[in-house]
Write a protein that holds these residues in place. Structure first.
Motif, PDB file in Angstrom:
ATOM      1  N   SER A 115      83.876  69.325  73.709  1.00  0.00           N
ATOM      2  CA  SER A 115      83.974  69.061  74.764  1.00  0.00           C
ATOM      3  C   SER A 115      82.800  70.077  75.750  1.00  0.00           C
ATOM      4  O   SER A 115      81.875  70.422  75.250  1.00  0.00           O
ATOM      5  CB  SER A 115      85.411  70.031  75.165  1.00  0.00           C
ATOM      6  OG  SER A 115      86.505  68.980  75.194  1.00  0.00           O
ATOM      7  N   LYS A 145      82.628  62.452  69.712  1.00  0.00           N
ATOM      8  CA  LYS A 145      82.776  61.251  70.196  1.00  0.00           C
ATOM      9  C   LYS A 145      83.391  63.337  71.274  1.00  0.00           C
ATOM     10  O   LYS A 145      83.837  64.530  70.946  1.00  0.00           O
ATOM     11  CB  LYS A 145      84.588  61.542  70.366  1.00  0.00           C
ATOM     12  CG  LYS A 145      85.302  61.236  71.946  1.00  0.00           C
ATOM     13  CD  LYS A 145      86.772  60.202  71.862  1.00  0.00           C
ATOM     14  CE  LYS A 145      86.466  59.485  72.953  1.00  0.00           C
ATOM     15  NZ  LYS A 145      87.908  58.719  73.506  1.00  0.00           N
ATOM     16  N   ASN A 147      84.580  64.953  75.281  1.00  0.00           N
ATOM     17  CA  ASN A 147      85.363  64.998  76.175  1.00  0.00           C
ATOM     18  C   ASN A 147      84.878  65.573  76.930  1.00  0.00           C
ATOM     19  O   ASN A 147      83.820  67.122  77.386  1.00  0.00           O
ATOM     20  CB  ASN A 147      86.588  65.822  75.573  1.00  0.00           C
ATOM     21  CG  ASN A 147      87.406  65.855  77.143  1.00  0.00           C
ATOM     22  OD1 ASN A 147      87.312  65.142  78.450  1.00  0.00           O
ATOM     23  ND2 ASN A 147      88.488  66.684  77.321  1.00  0.00           N
ATOM     24  N   SER A 170      81.684  55.426  80.220  1.00  0.00           N
ATOM     25  CA  SER A 170      82.675  55.710  79.154  1.00  0.00           C
ATOM     26  C   SER A 170      82.740  55.076  77.770  1.00  0.00           C
ATOM     27  O   SER A 170      82.691  54.117  77.931  1.00  0.00           O
ATOM     28  CB  SER A 170      84.470  55.865  79.227  1.00  0.00           C
ATOM     29  OG  SER A 170      84.934  57.366  80.524  1.00  0.00           O
ATOM     30  N   SER A 175      84.198  60.363  76.549  1.00  0.00           N
ATOM     31  CA  SER A 175      84.785  59.636  77.564  1.00  0.00           C
ATOM     32  C   SER A 175      85.075  60.947  79.178  1.00  0.00           C
ATOM     33  O   SER A 175      84.511  62.618  78.560  1.00  0.00           O
ATOM     34  CB  SER A 175      86.542  60.153  77.438  1.00  0.00           C
ATOM     35  OG  SER A 175      86.595  61.742  76.797  1.00  0.00           O
ATOM     36  N   ARG A 177      85.671  62.862  82.517  1.00  0.00           N
ATOM     37  CA  ARG A 177      87.116  63.042  83.486  1.00  0.00           C
ATOM     38  C   ARG A 177      85.871  63.447  84.502  1.00  0.00           C
ATOM     39  O   ARG A 177      85.086  65.021  84.544  1.00  0.00           O
ATOM     40  CB  ARG A 177      87.955  63.808  83.283  1.00  0.00           C
ATOM     41  CG  ARG A 177      88.998  64.353  83.614  1.00  0.00           C
ATOM     42  CD  ARG A 177      90.228  64.061  83.607  1.00  0.00           C
ATOM     43  NE  ARG A 177      89.860  65.234  81.798  1.00  0.00           N
ATOM     44  CZ  ARG A 177      90.180  66.944  82.290  1.00  0.00           C
ATOM     45  NH1 ARG A 177      90.628  66.713  83.185  1.00  0.00           N
ATOM     46  NH2 ARG A 177      90.202  67.162  81.030  1.00  0.00           N
ATOM     47  N   GLU A 387      98.350  65.288  78.466  1.00  0.00           N
ATOM     48  CA  GLU A 387      96.891  64.752  77.854  1.00  0.00           C
ATOM     49  C   GLU A 387      97.963  63.945  76.737  1.00  0.00           C
ATOM     50  O   GLU A 387      97.696  62.602  76.713  1.00  0.00           O
ATOM     51  CB  GLU A 387      96.140  65.022  77.702  1.00  0.00           C
ATOM     52  CG  GLU A 387      95.049  64.433  77.668  1.00  0.00           C
ATOM     53  CD  GLU A 387      94.602  64.059  78.644  1.00  0.00           C
ATOM     54  OE1 GLU A 387      93.229  63.481  78.789  1.00  0.00           O
ATOM     55  OE2 GLU A 387      95.006  64.748  79.707  1.00  0.00           O
ATOM     56  N   GLU A 467      94.470  55.883  70.724  1.00  0.00           N
ATOM     57  CA  GLU A 467      92.967  56.440  71.030  1.00  0.00           C
ATOM     58  C   GLU A 467      92.251  55.203  71.684  1.00  0.00           C
ATOM     59  O   GLU A 467      91.626  55.231  72.436  1.00  0.00           O
ATOM     60  CB  GLU A 467      92.292  57.836  70.488  1.00  0.00           C
ATOM     61  CG  GLU A 467      92.773  58.160  70.169  1.00  0.00           C
ATOM     62  CD  GLU A 467      92.292  59.772  71.423  1.00  0.00           C
ATOM     63  OE1 GLU A 467      92.191  59.149  72.332  1.00  0.00           O
ATOM     64  OE2 GLU A 467      93.609  60.690  71.399  1.00  0.00           O
ATOM     65  N   ASN A 471      91.293  54.789  74.956  1.00  0.00           N
ATOM     66  CA  ASN A 471      89.713  54.544  76.240  1.00  0.00           C
ATOM     67  C   ASN A 471      89.690  53.578  76.342  1.00  0.00           C
ATOM     68  O   ASN A 471      88.331  52.992  76.653  1.00  0.00           O
ATOM     69  CB  ASN A 471      88.715  54.329  74.317  1.00  0.00           C
ATOM     70  CG  ASN A 471      88.784  55.823  73.660  1.00  0.00           C
ATOM     71  OD1 ASN A 471      89.124  57.214  74.506  1.00  0.00           O
ATOM     72  ND2 ASN A 471      88.817  55.970  73.033  1.00  0.00           N
ATOM     73  N   GLU A 475      89.051  55.341  84.176  1.00  0.00           N
ATOM     74  CA  GLU A 475      89.693  56.940  84.302  1.00  0.00           C
ATOM     75  C   GLU A 475      91.245  57.264  85.036  1.00  0.00           C
ATOM     76  O   GLU A 475      91.833  57.637  85.366  1.00  0.00           O
ATOM     77  CB  GLU A 475      89.342  57.665  84.280  1.00  0.00           C
ATOM     78  CG  GLU A 475      89.389  59.738  84.862  1.00  0.00           C
ATOM     79  CD  GLU A 475      89.457  59.748  83.866  1.00  0.00           C
ATOM     80  OE1 GLU A 475      90.013  61.110  83.428  1.00  0.00           O
ATOM     81  OE2 GLU A 475      89.753  59.584  82.502  1.00  0.00           O
TER      82      GLU A 475
END
Length: 589
Positions: A115, A145, A147, A170, A175, A177, A387, A467, A471, A475
């Motif tokens: 993240s 990946k 976040n 994305s 991804s 947000r 989530e 997932e 994906n 959003e």
């Protein structure tokens, strides 16, 4: 013979040459030692979180993530105050950079991070940095990946980014947000102290649902919107909100101008805040005074900590004067944390009880702290169970409405309705075991599709994995699924009120005329808050339909429930059919 005499002249010269070479090498590499010193050391099994900025959000997140056992790297521009010593004492790596660019991000370990939170004070800087990160993650071999969570305070900018930008940027490796603190605080207040906890009092003699909001700021505005989206009840008048602030009528006019078409979901009644001491010497709004016995909860917002606390105490006096009840109505205070007043109130006395505890126990006054309670690992990164539940909801929609087209276009399979119905039934009736519920749900789906298509697990998962389906949505749609997840406690409360204890399809469909309008209104309110508008969509032009719905935000179901056809009325019962599974997921994460 001395030690020096035992060496030849040639050997001594060679020794001096080597020493000289090493000294030159050290001088040359000295700048690089500083760079290497700044590179964080990673434990492969430890989750890495990169935080960018020197805001209060950044500091609080860094502290909380470190307390949760995460490896934290905080990047700030040189000259910014980061309290480095305090952060380092927590094991947090602080990197000071003249400019936050791609090189600085790679140095911080962006390709190893799970993240990254971009939380500088400036929206434009945050957007620029997120663009750097997006370009890094689009490169081949860019690591695990990421976040990416980006703070954007401006309402219009954030909505534009959510609708138009995040879905383009994305990728499988990234991804994105976007969030803002005001909305995040409002969500926290709603989730911890939702009106439905208080408006369903069985001892009530009236069927009205009434709350007060005292004080106006951006968090208060966002809290109203949370109620617009989530506070819906069966066959009753909409939630009534007495809104108390200075210039309340103008504030409500401005709110309605910014968010038109919301009047059918809540009833906003402006009340001029004549004084914060709630003195009865002034002529208060008569409708407000006549409704005091009906108030179920009151929420306080503002810009000054001590003033909000004092206002809530005066309001408690005011309520007691009119109701002779000191504890019936809970008061929820949102502190902006611009002072240390909470720390003083939270210190225990000689008897071990703090003022905060006394307020909560004796006066039913609850406090929410803007930064301390909101800027947490669970609140902004993992989002607790929200989530996980949101992904389960999205997967159900994918099975029901997307799998048939995917099977046709990618696996040349037609007439798939029998498989879809079988998967839907298995999904709804699945009994979740402790730990990793999404993997369990995915396994039953992947196994069935593998058998049906005669394809490998790897290929099937590319199209039908949880997932992968998550994906694949924008959003905006992810946020929509999160609202479904957050509405679960409200739905459970509604079912309890109606006396529904079995969540079977037959039992729920008996109440479809009561339950379906609730979900449709919630969905409609959510779409209107997000600036969607009603319009007919072409039946035979999927390309144009996608442009109208996803880009121009036109939706043909954005109308009253009684105007829907039977097929779309039944869609709204789906979210109630999912309740049993969602409760199991929540209990087994």
């Amino acid at each position: 013979m001395t030690l020096l005499e035992s060496y030849s002249i040639t050997e001594l010269l060679m020794g001096f040459s080597i020493i000289g070479f090493l000294l030159i090498l050290i001088i040359f590499l000295k700048p690089w030692f500083k760079v290497i010193k700044g590179i964080p050391l990673f434990n492969a099994s430890q989750e890495l979180i990169v935080i960018i900025g020197s805001s209060r959000i950044a500091f609080r997140l860094a502290h909380d993530a470190a307390d949760k056992g995460k490896k934290v790297v905080l990047i700030s521009e040189s000259g910014e105050d980061t309290n480095s010593d305090q952060l380092s004492a927590k094991g947090i790596q602080v990197l000071h950079k003249k400019k936050i660019n791609s090189r600085a991000l790679l140095l911080a370990g962006i390709n190893k991070a799970s993240s990254c939170l971009v939380v500088a004070e400036d929206d434009e800087l945050n957007i620029t940095i997120s663009d750097f990160i997006s370009k890094i993650k689009k490169k081949k071999g860019s690591g695990k990946k990421l976040n990416l969570i980006v703070h954007v305070q401006n309402w219009y900018t954030r909505n534009l980014l959510i609708d138009q930008i995040s879905s383009f940027n994305s990728t499988q490796n990234l991804s994105i947000r976007f969030f803002d603190m005001d909305q995040s605080v409002a969500k926290l207040v709603y989730d911890n102290f939702p009106p439905h906890l208080y408006v369903n009092d069985e001892t009530k003699t009236n069927d009205e649902r009434v709350i007060c909001i005292v004080g106006m700021n951006k968090v208060a505005e966002a809290f109203i919107l949370e109620n617009v989206i989530l506070s819906h009840f069966p066959k009753s008048n909409p939630l009534k909100i007495f809104f108390l602030c200075e210039g309340s009528r103008q504030v409500i006019l401005d709110f309605n101008r910014k968010f038109p078409a919301l009047a059918e979901f809540i009833s906003l009644h402006p009340v001029e805040l004549l004084n914060t001491s709630f003195s009865s010497q002034h002529a208060w709004d008569t409708i407000f005074i006549d409704s005091i016995q009906k108030i179920d909860a009151a929420y306080f917002f503002g810009l000054e900590d001590a003033k909000i606390v004092s206002t809530s105490l005066h309001f408690r006096q005011f309520l007691y004067e009119h109701t002779r009840n000191i504890r019936k109505v809970p008061l929820i205070i949102t502190l902006p944390e611009k002072t240390k007043i909470f720390d003083l109130l939270d210190k225990g006395s000689l008897q071990g009880t703090s003022i905060v505890d006394k307020y909560k126990d004796d006066l039913m006054i609850h406090m929410v702290r803007t930064f301390h309670d909101t800027c947490t690992y669970e609140g902004l990164i993992s989002q607790n169970n929200i989530e996980v539940i949101a992904k389960a909801v999205n997967y159900f929609y994918a099975i029901k409405y997307e799998f048939d087209a995917i099977l046709h276009s990618n696996f040349k399979k037609n007439n798939n309705s029998a498989l879809i119905e079988k998967l839907e039934e298995k999904y709804l009736n699945f009994k979740v075991k402790q730990g990793r519920p999404l993997e369990q749900l995915e396994a039953i789906v992947i196994e069935a599709v593998m058998s049906y298509t005669k394809n490998s697990k790897y290929r099937v998962k590319q199209f039908f994995g949880i997932e992968e389906r998550w994906n694949n949505v924008s959003e905006r749609n992810k946020e929509s699924n999160r609202y479904v997840a957050r509405h679960l406690p409200v739905k459970l409360s509604i079912l309890k009120t109606l006396g529904i204890t079995e969540f079977t399809e037959d039992a729920l469909k008996k109440y479809m005329d009561v339950l379906s309008p609730i979900e449709h209104n919630r969905w409609s309110a959510e779409k209107l808050v997000a600036d969607f508008s009603f319009g007919e969509l072409p039946a035979n032009d999927p390309g144009l339909k996608k442009i109208l719905r996803d880009t121009l935000k036109i939706h043909d179901q954005l109308k009253r429930f009684d105007q829907l056809d039977n097929l779309n009325k039944e869609k709204d019962i789906d979210m109630f059919l999912l309740i049993s599974l969602l409760v199991e997921i929540k209990n087994n994460i």
